[in-house]
Design a protein around this motif. Structure first.
Motif, PDB file in Angstrom:
ATOM      1  N   LEU A 195      45.480  63.749  42.756  1.00 35.34           N
ATOM      2  CA  LEU A 195      44.977  62.451  43.187  1.00 35.34           C
ATOM      3  C   LEU A 195      46.098  61.505  43.569  1.00 35.34           C
ATOM      4  O   LEU A 195      46.076  60.889  44.627  1.00 35.34           O
ATOM      5  N   ALA A 196      47.077  61.428  42.690  1.00 34.30           N
ATOM      6  CA  ALA A 196      48.150  60.475  42.933  1.00 34.30           C
ATOM      7  C   ALA A 196      49.054  60.974  44.054  1.00 34.30           C
ATOM      8  O   ALA A 196      49.550  60.200  44.864  1.00 34.30           O
ATOM      9  N   GLY A 200      46.996  60.060  47.599  1.00 38.23           N
ATOM     10  CA  GLY A 200      47.791  58.837  47.648  1.00 38.23           C
ATOM     11  C   GLY A 200      46.930  57.593  47.693  1.00 38.23           C
ATOM     12  O   GLY A 200      45.751  57.617  47.352  1.00 38.23           O
ATOM     13  N   GLY A 201      47.517  56.495  48.089  1.00 43.99           N
ATOM     14  CA  GLY A 201      46.748  55.271  48.268  1.00 43.99           C
ATOM     15  C   GLY A 201      46.338  54.630  46.963  1.00 43.99           C
ATOM     16  O   GLY A 201      46.601  55.150  45.888  1.00 43.99           O
ATOM     17  N   THR A 202      45.676  53.492  47.074  1.00 50.76           N
ATOM     18  CA  THR A 202      45.320  52.710  45.900  1.00 50.76           C
ATOM     19  C   THR A 202      44.310  53.429  45.018  1.00 50.76           C
ATOM     20  O   THR A 202      44.413  53.419  43.805  1.00 50.76           O
ATOM     21  N   SER A 203      43.308  54.072  45.626  1.00 48.55           N
ATOM     22  CA  SER A 203      42.272  54.704  44.816  1.00 48.55           C
ATOM     23  C   SER A 203      42.850  55.896  44.067  1.00 48.55           C
ATOM     24  O   SER A 203      42.494  56.158  42.926  1.00 48.55           O
ATOM     25  N   GLY A 204      43.769  56.627  44.702  1.00 49.16           N
ATOM     26  CA  GLY A 204      44.423  57.746  44.036  1.00 49.16           C
ATOM     27  C   GLY A 204      45.216  57.260  42.835  1.00 49.16           C
ATOM     28  O   GLY A 204      45.140  57.828  41.750  1.00 49.16           O
ATOM     29  N   LYS A 207      42.851  56.233  40.029  1.00 50.31           N
ATOM     30  CA  LYS A 207      42.281  57.370  39.304  1.00 50.31           C
ATOM     31  C   LYS A 207      43.320  58.001  38.388  1.00 50.31           C
ATOM     32  O   LYS A 207      43.021  58.400  37.271  1.00 50.31           O
ATOM     33  N   ALA A 208      44.552  58.099  38.886  1.00 47.59           N
ATOM     34  CA  ALA A 208      45.620  58.676  38.069  1.00 47.59           C
ATOM     35  C   ALA A 208      45.865  57.804  36.839  1.00 47.59           C
ATOM     36  O   ALA A 208      46.038  58.297  35.729  1.00 47.59           O
ATOM     37  N   TRP A 212      45.457  58.721  32.766  1.00 53.59           N
ATOM     38  CA  TRP A 212      46.473  58.512  31.734  1.00 53.59           C
ATOM     39  C   TRP A 212      45.927  57.695  30.579  1.00 53.59           C
ATOM     40  O   TRP A 212      46.175  58.003  29.416  1.00 53.59           O
ATOM     41  N   LEU A 213      45.186  56.659  30.903  1.00 54.41           N
ATOM     42  CA  LEU A 213      44.625  55.815  29.844  1.00 54.41           C
ATOM     43  C   LEU A 213      43.684  56.628  28.969  1.00 54.41           C
ATOM     44  O   LEU A 213      43.690  56.517  27.745  1.00 54.41           O
ATOM     45  N   ILE A 214      42.885  57.473  29.611  1.00 54.43           N
ATOM     46  CA  ILE A 214      41.933  58.278  28.854  1.00 54.43           C
ATOM     47  C   ILE A 214      42.666  59.316  28.005  1.00 54.43           C
ATOM     48  O   ILE A 214      42.336  59.529  26.842  1.00 54.43           O
TER      49      ILE A 214
END
Ligand SMILES: [Zn+2]
Ligand SMILES: [Zn+2]
Ligand SMILES: [Zn+2]
Ligand SMILES: [Zn+2]
Ligand SMILES: [Zn+2]
Ligand SMILES: [Zn+2]
Length: 239
Positions: A195-196, A200-204, A207-208, A212-214
């Motif tokens: 995803l990251a 790429g981009g803001t949505s990627g 989501k990344a 990490w938070l999860i």
């Protein structure tokens, strides 16, 4: 209830509730532990107990196994190898076992896994139902014929077996590169690289970051608070 000092049948000296500097192997259940635990003040003893193992009541119950009455044992009664219904790992020390013919077993720490945990706007729930594939092993079931419990994000898109997270952390600990690679190891099967990186981009990125938070929540739900241990690394990877 937590006591700052306990006398425990498993050790001749009084134990103090203190934060362990490094990950430890619990002398009760033989599982890995982090942070606050009961320790013998005599260094040569090198004796540690999880809070849950030091304070384990003689009997307990669990909402996922409503019909079971669990009794505490120092070691598995009988000769058969036992596996924890929650994390799927084998039981090598302290445990809870119910009296049913097909008995259920739980590590003392697994019996106390938090039902939910939240931080930074994300929330995870402990689940015994297999709704989606685990992001680590890509399967719904874990080995040993045990379904195993998992942590699922509130959106339902992120699911990790307790077993898979525990195994990844233990492998890293045994490999001696604990502080460096825990999060890398955990993210290998996650969507973050894809995803990251690719999209790429803001949505990627978003989501990344969510992943990490999860992951931090899941690790922290299972191990207490190693989040302090890995958060700087996670942060460095997110920035
Ligand atoms: Zn323990
Ligand atoms: Zn001692
Ligand atoms: Zn039972
Ligand atoms: Zn377990
Ligand atoms: Zn079972
Ligand atoms: Zn898994």
């Amino acid at each position: 209830m937590r006591f700052t000092e306990i006398d425990h049948f498993s050790h001749p000296h009084r134990l103090l509730l203190e934060s362990a500097e490094v990950p430890f192997r619990c002398d009760g259940c033989k599982e890995l532990g982090f942070g606050l635990c009961y320790q013998c003040p005599y260094e040569k003893c090198n004796f540690h107990l999880h809070k849950e193992c030091g304070n384990a009541p003689p009997s307990t119950s669990h909402p996922f196994l409503k019909r079971c009455n669990f009794k505490f044992y120092k070691e598995t009664p009988g000769w058969r190898a036992r596996f924890c219904d929650a994390c799927g790992l084998d039981i090598k020390g302290f445990l809870y076992q119910c009296s049913h013919e097909h008995a259920h077993d739980l590590h003392p720490c697994c019996a106390e896994l938090p039902r939910s945990l939240s931080s930074n706007g994300e929330k995870i729930y402990l689940s015994n139902q297999v709704r989606s594939k685990c992001l680590k092993c890509k399967r719904k079931e874990i080995a040993n014929g045990v379904k195993g419990w998992s942590y699922v994000s509130s959106c339902g898109n992120y699911c990790y077996h307790v077993a898979c997270v525990k195994e990844a952390i233990i492998e890293n600990w045994q490999g001696g590169y604990f502080q460096l690679d825990v999060t890398n190891e955990l993210q290998i099967s996650g969507p973050s690289q894809e995803l990251a990186g690719r999209s790429g981009g803001t949505s990627g990125w978003r989501k990344a970051r969510k992943l990490w938070l999860i992951l931090k929540l899941v690790v922290s739900a299972i191990f207490g608070d190693p989040v302090t241990l890995i958060s700087s690394l996670v942060q460095a990877l997110l920035d």
